[in-house]
Write an enzyme that holds these catalytic residues in place. Sequence first.
Site, mmCIF file in Angstrom:
data_model
loop_
_atom_site.group_PDB
_atom_site.id
_atom_site.type_symbol
_atom_site.label_atom_id
_atom_site.label_comp_id
_atom_site.label_asym_id
_atom_site.label_seq_id
_atom_site.Cartn_x
_atom_site.Cartn_y
_atom_site.Cartn_z
ATOM 1 N N GLU A 184 -8.720 -3.936 8.119
ATOM 2 C CA GLU A 184 -9.967 -4.605 7.728
ATOM 3 C C GLU A 184 -10.129 -5.889 8.553
ATOM 4 O OE1 GLU A 184 -10.718 -5.182 3.433
ATOM 5 O OE2 GLU A 184 -11.432 -7.166 3.978
ATOM 6 N N ARG B 255 -17.041 -2.239 3.010
ATOM 7 C CA ARG B 255 -16.451 -3.142 4.014
ATOM 8 C C ARG B 255 -17.035 -2.943 5.416
ATOM 9 N NH1 ARG B 255 -14.604 -4.953 -0.187
ATOM 10 N NH2 ARG B 255 -12.552 -5.920 -0.377
ATOM 11 N N SER C 75 -7.037 -8.637 1.913
ATOM 12 C CA SER C 75 -6.645 -7.263 2.250
ATOM 13 C C SER C 75 -6.575 -7.108 3.764
ATOM 14 C CB SER C 75 -7.679 -6.268 1.743
ATOM 15 O OG SER C 75 -7.912 -6.451 0.381
HETATM 16 N N1 EPU Z 1 -1.723 -1.164 -6.271
HETATM 17 C C1 EPU Z 1 -0.374 -0.871 -6.217
HETATM 18 N N2 EPU Z 1 0.436 -1.703 -5.501
HETATM 19 C C2 EPU Z 1 -0.026 -2.788 -4.851
HETATM 20 C C3 EPU Z 1 -1.403 -3.077 -4.899
HETATM 21 C C4 EPU Z 1 -2.237 -2.244 -5.623
HETATM 22 O O1 EPU Z 1 0.081 0.093 -6.788
HETATM 23 O O2 EPU Z 1 0.776 -3.497 -4.231
HETATM 24 C C5 EPU Z 1 -2.597 -0.323 -7.110
HETATM 25 C C6 EPU Z 1 -2.942 -1.058 -8.404
HETATM 26 O O3 EPU Z 1 -2.001 -0.830 -9.382
HETATM 27 C C7 EPU Z 1 -4.268 -0.467 -8.772
HETATM 28 C C8 EPU Z 1 -4.894 -0.159 -7.426
HETATM 29 O O4 EPU Z 1 -3.846 -0.132 -6.476
HETATM 30 O O5 EPU Z 1 -4.111 0.734 -9.464
HETATM 31 C C9 EPU Z 1 -5.979 -1.125 -7.042
HETATM 32 O O6 EPU Z 1 -5.447 -2.438 -6.913
HETATM 33 P P1 EPU Z 1 -6.384 -3.728 -6.958
HETATM 34 O O7 EPU Z 1 -7.208 -3.742 -8.187
HETATM 35 O O8 EPU Z 1 -5.534 -4.918 -6.684
HETATM 36 O O9 EPU Z 1 -7.427 -3.509 -5.790
HETATM 37 P P2 EPU Z 1 -7.303 -3.007 -4.281
HETATM 38 O O10 EPU Z 1 -8.029 -1.717 -4.159
HETATM 39 O O11 EPU Z 1 -5.899 -3.046 -3.832
HETATM 40 C C10 EPU Z 1 -9.564 -4.092 -3.566
HETATM 41 C C11 EPU Z 1 -10.096 -5.005 -2.508
HETATM 42 C C12 EPU Z 1 -9.690 -6.452 -2.817
HETATM 43 C C13 EPU Z 1 -10.283 -6.821 -4.161
HETATM 44 C C14 EPU Z 1 -9.738 -5.844 -5.211
HETATM 45 C C15 EPU Z 1 -10.365 -6.056 -6.576
HETATM 46 C C16 EPU Z 1 -10.165 -3.640 -0.498
HETATM 47 C C17 EPU Z 1 -9.624 -3.411 0.869
HETATM 48 N N3 EPU Z 1 -9.580 -4.616 -1.196
HETATM 49 O O12 EPU Z 1 -8.140 -4.146 -3.520
HETATM 50 O O13 EPU Z 1 -10.300 -7.264 -1.831
HETATM 51 O O14 EPU Z 1 -9.960 -8.140 -4.510
HETATM 52 O O15 EPU Z 1 -10.071 -4.486 -4.824
HETATM 53 O O16 EPU Z 1 -11.675 -5.602 -6.557
HETATM 54 O O17 EPU Z 1 -11.105 -2.958 -0.900
HETATM 55 C C18 EPU Z 1 -10.030 -8.469 0.209
HETATM 56 O O18 EPU Z 1 -10.867 -7.712 0.706
HETATM 57 O O19 EPU Z 1 -9.503 -9.401 0.881
HETATM 58 C C19 EPU Z 1 -9.585 -8.243 -1.161
HETATM 59 C C20 EPU Z 1 -8.576 -8.924 -1.675
#
Ligand code: EPU
Length: 337
Positions: free
Chosen positions: A333, A165, A237
Site C-alpha cells: 500500500e 485504497r 498498513s
Molecule cells: N488480524 C490478525 N493478525 C494481525 C492483524 C489482523 O489475525 O496481526 C486479523 C484480525 O484478528 C481481524 C482481521 O485481521 O480478524 C482484521 O484486522 P483489523 O480490524 O485490524 O483490520 P485490517 O484489515 O488488518 C484494515 C485497514 C486499516 C484499518 C483497519 C480498521 C487495510 C490495508 N488496512 O486493517 O488501515 O485501520 O482495517 O478498519 O485495509 C492503514 O491503512 O494504514 C490502516 C491502518
Amino acid sequence: MLKIKENISLKKYNTFGIDVKSRFFVECSSVQDIIDFIKIYQKQQIPLLPLSGGSNILFTKNFEGYILRLLIKGIEVINETNHEIEVRVGAGEDWDNFVEYCVKNNWGGIENLSLIPGNVGTCPIQNIGAYGVEVKDVITNVETLEIASLKTHCFENSDCNFEYRNSIFKSDLKGKHLITHVTFKLSKQPQFKLNYGSLAKEMSRFDKIDLTTIRKTIIDIRNSKLPDPEKIGNSGSFFKNPIVKYDAIAKLKEKYPDMPTYKTDSDMIKIPAGWLIEKAGWKGKRINDAGVHNKQALVLVNYGNACGKEIFSLSKDIQKSIKDMFDINIEMEVNII
Ligand code: EPU
C-alpha cells in the site's frame, strides 16, 4: 516568497522516520506559490515528489529531485442546509485535526477515520478507510493543479475512480496533478456506522453514542493496535488486504477454517493480510531495526535506525512467504521511493 532549500534531511517529513536527504526542498502554501514553483521546476529535468504528511511513503535512498510540501490551509463552509454541510478544505490541513473539528461541530461522516496520519490533500489518493468507512463516501470533489498545463481542475466524486485504497490520482493520473483542496459533504444528523468488528461492543461502555464517543472509541482501538509514528516509525498498513476469487478461498478455508474473510461489493472476497502475515509467523519479528509490529502484523516498523532498504527487503521476504504458503500475492500500500 518561495524559498528553495537544498540537501534537507527528510527524517521528520516521513512517518517511518527514515533519514535520507532531498537535493531540493520547497514548501508552498497557496496555489499561486505552486504555480510560481512549477514554472521554475519545468525548466529542469529532475523528479518532483509532492509530500504532505509523509505517512504513506518509504524512502530507500536519497532523493535527487524536488520534494514539494503542500501546506495550503483553510476550512471553509461553502454550503449548508438543515441536514448537511459542505466544507472545502486546504490540502495542507492535518487530517486528524480536521476530523476533530468536524466532530466538535457535530458534523458526521468521518469520525470513524479518526487518528489516521496524513494530510487532507492525500486522503483521496489512496481513498483512506477504516472501521467501515472510506473517505470516498463523503468527498464531493477534489480540486487539483495539473503540473504540465498549470490549469486548475475539479474532479467530481464520480470522476475520481475510487476503489479500495485506490483512485485516479494513484493510477491513470499518478504524478500528473497536485491536489490543492478537497470538498466534503457531512451530515448534521449523522447516521453512526458501528458495524465493523467489535466497534459496537466497545461503544457499550458509554451511556451515549455520539460523534465524540465514537471518535474516542476509534482512537482507543487504534492506540491499542497501531504504533504511534512519533514513537515508533511506521506508515500504517504496509500492505493492502488481498481481494481474491471465491474458489481460491474455498480451498484455503478447508486448510485454515479460522481464516477471517470479508465480502466485497463484487463477488470477490477480501482476506486480512494481517492474519496471513501472522499465520506465516512474522508478527513481532525484528531484523536489526526493521520489524513487523507485534500487535498488528500489517504494519512494518522502524525501531530507530532502520534504513529504507532494510524495511523494503523485509517486505519482500514477507510477500514471498505469503505467496509460498497461501499462493496469494499481497500488494504494497505504501509508495516506495
Ligand atoms: N488480524 C490478525 N493478525 C494481525 C492483524 C489482523 O489475525 O496481526 C486479523 C484480525 O484478528 C481481524 C482481521 O485481521 O480478524 C482484521 O484486522 P483489523 O480490524 O485490524 O483490520 P485490517 O484489515 O488488518 C484494515 C485497514 C486499516 C484499518 C483497519 C480498521 C487495510 C490495508 N488496512 O486493517 O488501515 O485501520 O482495517 O478498519 O485495509 C492503514 O491503512 O494504514 C490502516 C491502518
